[in-house]
Design a protein around this motif. Structure first.
Motif, PDB file in Angstrom:
ATOM      1  N   ASP A 908       0.825  -1.211   0.000  1.00 46.46           N
ATOM      2  CA  ASP A 908       0.000   0.000   0.000  1.00 46.46           C
ATOM      3  C   ASP A 908       0.855   1.255   0.000  1.00 46.46           C
ATOM      4  N   ASN A 911       2.363   1.747  -3.454  1.00 49.34           N
ATOM      5  CA  ASN A 911       1.333   2.175  -4.416  1.00 49.34           C
ATOM      6  C   ASN A 911       0.956   3.633  -4.187  1.00 49.34           C
ATOM      7  N   TYR A 912       0.954   4.048  -2.953  1.00 53.82           N
ATOM      8  CA  TYR A 912       0.651   5.447  -2.641  1.00 53.82           C
ATOM      9  C   TYR A 912       1.710   6.360  -3.273  1.00 53.82           C
ATOM     10  N   SER A 915       1.214   6.289  -7.065  1.00 55.82           N
ATOM     11  CA  SER A 915       0.057   7.060  -7.550  1.00 55.82           C
ATOM     12  C   SER A 915       0.356   8.554  -7.475  1.00 55.82           C
ATOM     13  N   ASN A 916       1.102   8.986  -6.485  1.00 52.68           N
ATOM     14  CA  ASN A 916       1.484  10.403  -6.425  1.00 52.68           C
ATOM     15  C   ASN A 916       2.399  10.772  -7.583  1.00 52.68           C
ATOM     16  N   ASP A 918       2.723   9.235 -10.440  1.00 57.79           N
ATOM     17  CA  ASP A 918       2.086   9.057 -11.741  1.00 57.79           C
ATOM     18  C   ASP A 918       1.016  10.091 -12.038  1.00 57.79           C
ATOM     19  N   GLN A 919       0.684  10.878 -11.041  1.00 56.94           N
ATOM     20  CA  GLN A 919      -0.329  11.926 -11.290  1.00 56.94           C
ATOM     21  C   GLN A 919       0.094  12.854 -12.410  1.00 56.94           C
ATOM     22  N   ARG A 924      -0.029   4.612 -15.232  1.00 56.04           N
ATOM     23  CA  ARG A 924      -0.584   4.233 -13.917  1.00 56.04           C
ATOM     24  C   ARG A 924       0.106   2.947 -13.484  1.00 56.04           C
ATOM     25  N   ARG A 925       1.001   3.082 -12.521  1.00 53.68           N
ATOM     26  CA  ARG A 925       1.752   1.880 -12.117  1.00 53.68           C
ATOM     27  C   ARG A 925       1.253   1.334 -10.770  1.00 53.68           C
ATOM     28  N   ASN A 926       1.294   0.044 -10.684  1.00 52.23           N
ATOM     29  CA  ASN A 926       1.111  -0.619  -9.391  1.00 52.23           C
ATOM     30  C   ASN A 926       2.376  -1.392  -9.108  1.00 52.23           C
TER      31      ASN A 926
END
Ligand SMILES: Cc1ncc(C[n+]2csc(CCOP(=O)(O)OP(=O)(O)O)c2C)c(N)n1
Length: 973
Positions: A908, A911-912, A915-916, A918-919, A924-926
């Motif tokens: 988590d 991913n956080y 996501s920041n 990739d904004q 969009r990466r996981n």
């Protein structure tokens, strides 16, 4: 003059019987068969008896008791007998006396079986053959016949006594409100001391009106506080002391008595039962503060963070000014888990003794209270008792009080234990055990004196079994009649201890009624005043960071920006390192070890290739030279489980022990202690945690043999280490070294259960690291005592990596300008950042497998970043690194199964971060997981399978396409 005890051979007939007995010991057939029975009844160690025969005497010095130690008189007496009676008569008298002495001995061993220590009369009494004089071939006519008993303390040094007198004295000594068990103790002097202080001692006749007044006042306050709370907060949980009120006069007296023999500080541990009473009466916590907590207010000031705790778990400290001397008291906070506070208290005591230089262990003492069910049931009890005489852990004896209310929640003693008493476990530890009737507070006070004096004289644990009852249910909302109707019917009719004592005082005209009533009324009106003031009561002070902790502060600011000045001048490091690498001339050193010391010397010369053990030793050595003591305890920690540390060098000829870390500069350095601990995790970890609570300047370390063994200490991790600061405002800088890593050694030697520690992390409570560089370990250790706050540090520590060729550092990585690295970025030269296809994040041992494989395969577009500190999570540093590689996918690689290790913790969080990042892009990466699948067991038992799995996961991490990578939870078909 006390030299021996319990001898039936040292009296008038000593010479005669001893000769007979010696003959018997050599050859039982050589004596008249009538003597054989007598001798076989004595189950003493023959050697002990022989030494008694040879002239010991335990007569009191102020009496004219005759013993074999006073040969003139013994001889005179012997002659006297032989000149007046025939040898047949001597034989007869001797046999009679010896039988009497066996009877006396039975009282010493078993007298407690007839003692009157149960206020409810449920235990005790009954018929015990061994205490019946008829079992010793005596008849009623013998009761008034005289015996030669000149060495029996009990008979006040009389030369002759009748059987009746003997029985009276024995019953009064061993079968009254106090029943003592001590004949299991091997030290004769200790047994003699107890005998002298029990047999024929009429302590009550010496009690002054002042003492009686004080006892009564304590009972009034103990009972009055509970009933007041019951009245004002009916049914609210307080785990009242009701039924065990004598604990309060016991505490007062034991502390005073300890003060009178030189104790200046007492560390106390206790469960919930009666804790509010002890807080108020013993620790002096204002009643108004407790009433305020009952009204729902926090015990901490408003501006202090933390969860706080329920009122019956809280700690306190106090300075008491007894007429016998000043005393500092600290009641250690504890969780609901019964008995786990025991080792914590012991560790605190030891640390305080070290601070005061109290090597005789006279000044600081531990005092532990227990419940009967918990004392018998919890394994931590014997684990902690076992520490009491061990060199690195002894504290000079702890006083234990079992508040034996004869029930555990709803469970009867018969379901609680297999032993007659809840205290039986302590017998193996050679502790004397005093059972005492709580309804006889004067006896309770006597036992308090004996306990304090015995502890101080012999530096041994003492057990007091305070027999009482529990007046209400387990807590005040519980109905005890559901399960113990008989007992509770008896309790309902039973007057309180205070009422019983009140009656006695009035009847015996020991204190006036007027005085009694005045004491009662004064206390009641004090409680009224305090209760009225409670709504406006505000705690204005959090009692932390005082004394030894002064100068340290609560955590502030961002963790990643905290200044960690842990570097050491290179010259100083080489000086220390060379000292540690020296082969001591005065010691015959093992040849293999000489090779290791030479290797260390080369590390220092070249300032390169410094391995884990050397970095660790340099951290300790540098701290010692800066004045920080180091204390390391764990199973086989001296040599090191993996034979890497060698903090102790054992002389090959005489087994003397040499500690290089104590010899750097003995007059200028701080003390270094390393202990091979008992085979316990729970108690030893608790102990070291306790030590760290009392001593912030010492680097205190506990090491698990293998990380998974720390499981048996989980209560200490959960209830103290992870949450203690939040609950009780108590910091700890304890370091825990937990060997961890998948090395094909099977399920139980692979995992320190990293996932469990990560799951405990919140609010900056812990530090969890999985370090891949000796230099970084050096900084992590030094950081523990170099910052202005303390936090527990959990280290996933290496096994095979201790000797891995890549797991080495240069000396200048510990030198000026360096510090602890929360993450370590890529170290090899690869393609441009924009060409990087994959970023692998990992932590710990798997890094070296990844690095070696990547180098072998000459892969240039995969970056490997090491997360050295998992918690506090270094989000800023990780974000900064990942942001450099905007065209890369991001992998988390671990060798542990996916339900274990760090995966749950990092996924988590990563991913956080992604996501920041990739904004700003379309991507969009996981984070992609690469590791073993979820597994019930931590590892396979087969090396071949382990190797295959490991190779597979390394390949997947470096080369696997996202779509090909095994999913964490899908089993292979
Ligand atoms: C390790 C642990 N297990 C279970 C409990 C739940 N519990 C709380 S008090 C209690 C009974 C304790 O009996 P005893 O030790 O005799 O003390 P008492 O409450 O009778 O004073 C139990 C089972 C607990 N607090 N700790």
């Amino acid at each position: 003059m006390v030299e021996s005890v319990d001898t039936i051979f040292t009296g008038i007939n000593g010479a005669f019987i001893s000769e007979l007995y010696e003959r018997y010991l050599e050859n039982p057939n050589s004596v008249d068969p009538s003597w054989v029975n007598v001798f076989t009844d004595l189950d003493d160690d023959p050697l002990l008896i022989k030494s008694d025969i040879k002239g010991a005497s335990w007569a009191r010095s102020n009496t004219s008791i005759i013993g074999a130690g006073e040969p003139d008189q013994a001889e005179k007496h012997s002659n006297h007998v032989s000149s007046n009676v025939s040898s047949d008569q001597v034989n007869e008298i001797a046999k009679r006396s010896i039988r009497a002495r066996i009877l006396i001995r039975s009282y010493r061993v078993r007298g407690h079986l007839h003692a009157q220590f149960d206020p409810l009369g449920l235990v005790g009494a009954g018929y015990h053959k061994e205490l019946d004089y008829k079992s010793y071939e005596f008849t009623e006519e013998d009761l008034d016949k005289e015996f030669y008993l000149d060495t029996i303390t009990a008979m006040g040094g009389k030369e002759m006594a009748t059987l009746r007198q003997i029985l009276d004295t024995m019953r009064q000594s061993y079968c009254s409100s106090i029943g003592v068990e001590y004949m299991h103790i091997q030290e004769m002097e200790e047994r003699a001391w107890i005998q002298q202080n029990i047999e024929g001692v009429d302590y009550k006749s010496n009690y002054s009106p002042d003492l009686r007044r004080a006892i009564y006042k304590d009972l009034v306050e103990a009972e009055g506080f509970e009933t007041y709370l019951q009245m004002k907060h009916t049914g609210t949980k307080r785990f009242g002391l009701d039924g065990g009120e004598s604990l309060i006069p016991f505490m007062e007296r034991v502390l005073r008595s300890a003060a009178s023999v030189g104790v200046e500080e007492v560390v106390i541990g206790m469960p919930h039962r009666g804790r509010l009473n002890v807080l108020a009466r013993t620790m002096g916590k204002p009643y108004v503060a407790i009433f305020s907590e009952f009204q729902g207010n926090s015990a901490h000031p408003e501006d202090v963070q933390g969860s706080g705790d329920v009122k019956y778990h809280l700690g306190a400290s106090a300075d008491r000014d007894f007429t016998e001397g000043l005393m500092h008291l600290s009641l250690t906070a504890n969780p609901s888990h019964l008995e786990c506070v025991n080792p914590v208290v012991l560790g605190k005591v030891r640390a305080k003794q070290a601070q005061r230089g109290d090597e005789a262990r006279d000044k600081v003492m531990g005092l532990l209270m227990h419940g009967d069910a918990a004392f018998a049931g919890q394994g931590i009890v014997p684990e902690s008792l076992d520490l009491s005489q061990i060199k690195g852990y002894r504290t000079g004896g702890t006083i234990h009080v079992v508040v034996n209310n004869q029930i555990g929640f709803t469970t009867n003693p018969s379901s609680s234990r297999s032993t007659p008493y809840p205290t039986d476990i302590a017998k193996g530890m050679q502790a004397p055990i005093f059972h005492v009737n709580g309804d006889d507070p004067e006896a309770v006070v006597r036992v308090a004196d004996l306990a304090a004096q015995f502890r101080q004289k012999f530096k041994r644990d003492v057990i007091v079994d305070l027999f009482c009852y529990r007046r209400h249910g387990h807590n005040e909302g519980d109905e005890p009649m559901f399960t113990q109707p008989k007992m509770y019917t008896a309790i309902a009719k039973h007057p309180t201890t205070r009422e019983i004592y009140r009656k006695k005082l009035i009847k015996e005209e020991l204190i006036t009624l007027e005085e009694i009533e005045r004491v009662e009324a004064t206390f009641r009106s004090h409680l009224d005043d305090e209760f009225e003031a409670a709504p406006n009561y505000k705690t204005n002070k959090a009692d932390w960071l005082e004394g030894k902790w002064e100068g340290l502060s609560a955590l502030e600011g961002e963790e990643e920006k905290r200044d960690d000045d842990t570097a050491v001048e290179l010259g100083r490091l080489t000086e220390i390192g060379n000292s540690l690498a020296r082969v001591p001339e005065e010691v015959s050193v093992n040849n293999k070890l000489i090779r290791q010391l030479k290797a260390k010397s080369i590390m220092m010369d070249t300032r390169e290739g410094i391995d884990w053990a050397m970095a660790e030793a340099l951290a300790y050595g540098s701290l010692l030279m800066e004045g920080h003591p180091v204390r390391l305890s764990g199973q086989d920690s001296g040599r090191g489980t993996f034979s890497h540390r060698h903090a102790v060098i054992t002389d090959q000829e005489n087994e003397n022990r040499y500690f290089p870390l104590s010899q750097i500069n003995p007059s200028k350095q701080a003390p270094f202690e390393v202990m091979d601990s008992p085979l316990s995790e729970f108690a030893v970890l608790g102990y070291e945690y306790g030590y760290s609570l009392a001593e912030p300047e010492t680097l205190t370390i506990w090491e698990a043999q293998f990380g998974d063994f720390a499981n048996t200490a989980q209560v200490i991790f959960d209830q103290f280490i992870a949450s203690g600061e939040s609950k009780w405002l108590r910091m700890s800088g304890l370091v825990m070294l937990l060997p961890h890593g998948m090395e094909g050694q099977g399920p139980e030697h692979s995992s320190a259960r990293l996932e469990r520690f990560l799951q405990l992390c919140a609010e900056d409570n812990l530090q969890v690291v999985n370090i891949t560089s000796p230099a970084n370990f050096f900084h992590a250790l030094r950081r523990q005592v170099k910052r202005n706050f303390r936090k527990p540090l959990i280290v996933m520590s290496p096994k095979s990596l201790l000797r891995h060729k890549l797991n080495i550092s240069r000396l200048n990585e510990m030198g000026p300008g360096t510090g602890f690295c929360r993450i370590i970025p890529e170290i090899d030269t690869l393609q441009e950042d924009s060409e990087i296809k994959r970023v692998i994040l990992c932590s710990g041992k798997v890094y070296f497998d990844l690095l070696e494989a990547r180098r072998q395969q000459n892969i240039k577009d995969v970056v490997i970043i090491r997360v050295e500190q998992l918690y506090p999570w270094p989000r800023g540093s990780i974000t900064e690194q990942i942001s450099k590689y905007s065209n890369a996918d991001v992998v988390w690689s671990q060798e542990e199964p996916s339900n274990q290790g760090s995966w749950h913790f990092v996924s988590d969080r990563l991913n956080y971060i992604l996501s920041n990042l990739d904004q700003k892009t379309k991507r969009r990466r996981n984070v992609i997981y690469v590791g073993r699948r979820a597994s019930a067991s931590p590892a396979t038992g087969a090396l071949k399978i382990h190797n295959k799995e490991q190779a597979f996961l390394i390949d997947q991490a470096l080369n696997g396409k996202e779509s090909d990578i095994v999913q964490p939870y899908i089993p292979i078909k």
